[in-house]
Design an enzyme around this catalytic site. Structure first.
Site, mmCIF file in Angstrom:
data_model
loop_
_atom_site.group_PDB
_atom_site.id
_atom_site.type_symbol
_atom_site.label_atom_id
_atom_site.label_comp_id
_atom_site.label_asym_id
_atom_site.label_seq_id
_atom_site.Cartn_x
_atom_site.Cartn_y
_atom_site.Cartn_z
ATOM 1 N N ASP A 100 19.598 -10.335 -18.202
ATOM 2 C CA ASP A 100 19.096 -11.566 -18.842
ATOM 3 C C ASP A 100 19.615 -12.836 -18.170
ATOM 4 O OD1 ASP A 100 19.542 -9.861 -21.964
ATOM 5 O OD2 ASP A 100 17.761 -9.975 -20.699
HETATM 6 N N1 LIG Z 1 18.422 -5.298 -14.890
HETATM 7 C C1 LIG Z 1 17.862 -5.748 -16.027
HETATM 8 N N2 LIG Z 1 17.269 -4.865 -16.865
HETATM 9 C C2 LIG Z 1 16.695 -5.313 -18.012
HETATM 10 C C3 LIG Z 1 16.744 -6.676 -18.355
HETATM 11 C C4 LIG Z 1 17.360 -7.580 -17.431
HETATM 12 O O1 LIG Z 1 17.391 -8.815 -17.642
HETATM 13 N N3 LIG Z 1 17.902 -7.071 -16.291
HETATM 14 N N4 LIG Z 1 16.229 -7.104 -19.592
HETATM 15 C C5 LIG Z 1 16.086 -6.033 -20.580
HETATM 16 C C6 LIG Z 1 15.486 -6.375 -21.905
HETATM 17 N N5 LIG Z 1 16.589 -6.682 -22.765
HETATM 18 C C7 LIG Z 1 16.676 -7.969 -23.205
HETATM 19 O O2 LIG Z 1 15.722 -8.735 -23.042
HETATM 20 C C8 LIG Z 1 17.545 -5.691 -23.075
HETATM 21 C C9 LIG Z 1 17.123 -4.406 -23.391
HETATM 22 C C10 LIG Z 1 18.041 -3.413 -23.652
HETATM 23 C C11 LIG Z 1 19.404 -3.663 -23.611
HETATM 24 C C12 LIG Z 1 20.350 -2.557 -23.842
HETATM 25 O O3 LIG Z 1 21.541 -2.755 -24.026
HETATM 26 N N6 LIG Z 1 19.820 -1.312 -23.787
HETATM 27 C C13 LIG Z 1 20.644 -0.088 -23.852
HETATM 28 C C14 LIG Z 1 19.936 1.035 -24.572
HETATM 29 C C15 LIG Z 1 19.402 0.584 -25.906
HETATM 30 C C16 LIG Z 1 18.573 1.712 -26.530
HETATM 31 O O4 LIG Z 1 18.600 2.853 -25.986
HETATM 32 O O5 LIG Z 1 17.908 1.428 -27.520
HETATM 33 C C17 LIG Z 1 20.859 0.395 -22.426
HETATM 34 O O6 LIG Z 1 19.892 0.313 -21.620
HETATM 35 O O7 LIG Z 1 21.948 0.944 -22.179
HETATM 36 C C18 LIG Z 1 19.826 -4.960 -23.310
HETATM 37 C C19 LIG Z 1 18.909 -5.971 -23.051
HETATM 38 C C20 LIG Z 1 15.317 -4.898 -19.983
HETATM 39 N N7 LIG Z 1 16.059 -4.428 -18.834
#
Ligand SMILES: Nc1nc2c(c(=O)[nH]1)N[C@@H](CN(C=O)c1ccc(C(=O)N[C@@H](CCC(=O)O)C(=O)O)cc1)CN2
Length: 286
Positions: A230
């Protein structure tokens, strides 16, 4: 009727003569300029940005030869970063989604209405929930399970589906973090909608963070995705007022309208070649 417009995006150190050099080059080669916007930033001693649209019917060279001549005659002397595209070359947009449908559906509706100069070519999701909705638009839907532990396999599968087959990836409330290695293969070609007014409340569950902080506005931010979560260049944002009377669900309800509209604008502007990225910021000729 074929769209005969070309779009030229330029950024370079500011100095006298840039407009004259570009416009006289285009004039010499038969181009008719129909739109022209520019911006000069005071950063770094002055940075010049411009977006031109021009008609190509009377261009005296094949496009690749015109690009080569521009590179030699104009871009090199002015140390320009530039991109020249044809409006008729519609971008292929692939959307990554989880369970929330509002941002995805807004994109599909915008596309079906003919308001998006691109084509939604594929939807990938780590859940099956939205398959029927997506396929009702005639768009292929591929389920690719993903999680922190299955990230490498998931991204290998997504790379098979996407590499060479899409020009832009849109994370429409895709709730899985994309690895730096994956992001590196799509520089400034992944757009995410974050459900807060960045830089506030990065990461997961920003509405809960906002509620706990007692905010008086909530927001949405569309940004290019970088390895840092983000934190990529912001393309578009919007906000809405809330109060102590609103629950977390109320914040989410208001936020959904903001998210879908902000993302649709950002994707439309990217597909119309209206965005120049400079450092971690954007210049948007909307
Ligand atoms: N490299 C990036 N990947 C993603 C971004 C980004 O900016 N850079 N944005 C996200 C979307 N998002 C916020 O907008 C977001 C989505 C998910 C997470 C998160 O902590 N996810 C966990 C798992 C959660 C689950 O399984 O329900 C994880 O991936 O470990 C934080 C921010 C999309 N990707």
């Amino acid at each position: 009727m074929t769209d005969s417009r070309a779009i030229l995006l330029v950024q370079c150190p500011d100095r006298p003569g840039i407009v004259a050099a570009i416009s006289s080059f285009l004039f010499r080669h038969g181009a008719n300029i129909i739109d022209f916007e520019q911006h000069t930033s005071e950063d770094e001693g002055g940075v010049y940005f411009t977006r031109l649209e021009f008609q190509t019917e009377r261009i005296d060279l094949p496009l690749e030869d015109l690009k080569a001549a521009f590179a030699l005659d104009v871009a090199k002397p002015f140390a320009m970063e530039w991109r020249l595209t044809l409006a008729a070359e519609r971008k292929r947009v692939a959307v990554l989604v989880s369970k929330h449908d509002h941002a995805l559906l807004e994109l599909l509706w915008t596309w079906k209405r003919g308001d998006l100069r691109a084509d939604v070519s594929l939807v990938i999701s780590n859940h099956q929930d939205l398959r029927a909705s997506v396929e009702s638009f005639g768009v292929p839907f591929v389920h690719v399970p993903n999680s922190k532990d299955a990230r490498p396999e998931a991204e290998a599968r997504m790379a098979e589906l996407l590499d060479g087959k899409a020009d832009l990836l849109v994370l429409a409330r895709y709730m899985q973090i994309v690895s730096p290695e994956f992001v590196a293969r799509w520089p400034r070609r992944i757009i995410n909608i974050h459900h807060s007014f960045l830089p506030a409340f990065v990461g997961a569950d920003p509405y809960r963070q906002a509620y706990d902080r007692g905010v008086k506005i909530v927001g949405a931010t569309a940004h290019y995705v970088t390895a840092e979560l983000d934190a990529g260049p912001i393309i578009e944002q919007d906000v809405g007022r809330v109060s102590h009377r609103d629950s977390v669900d109320d914040l989410k309800h208001l936020g959904r309208d903001l998210e879908r509209r902000v993302l649709a604008r950002a994707v439309k502007w990217h597909c119309e070649d209206r965005i120049i990225v400079h450092g971690n910021k954007t210049v948007v000729f909307s």
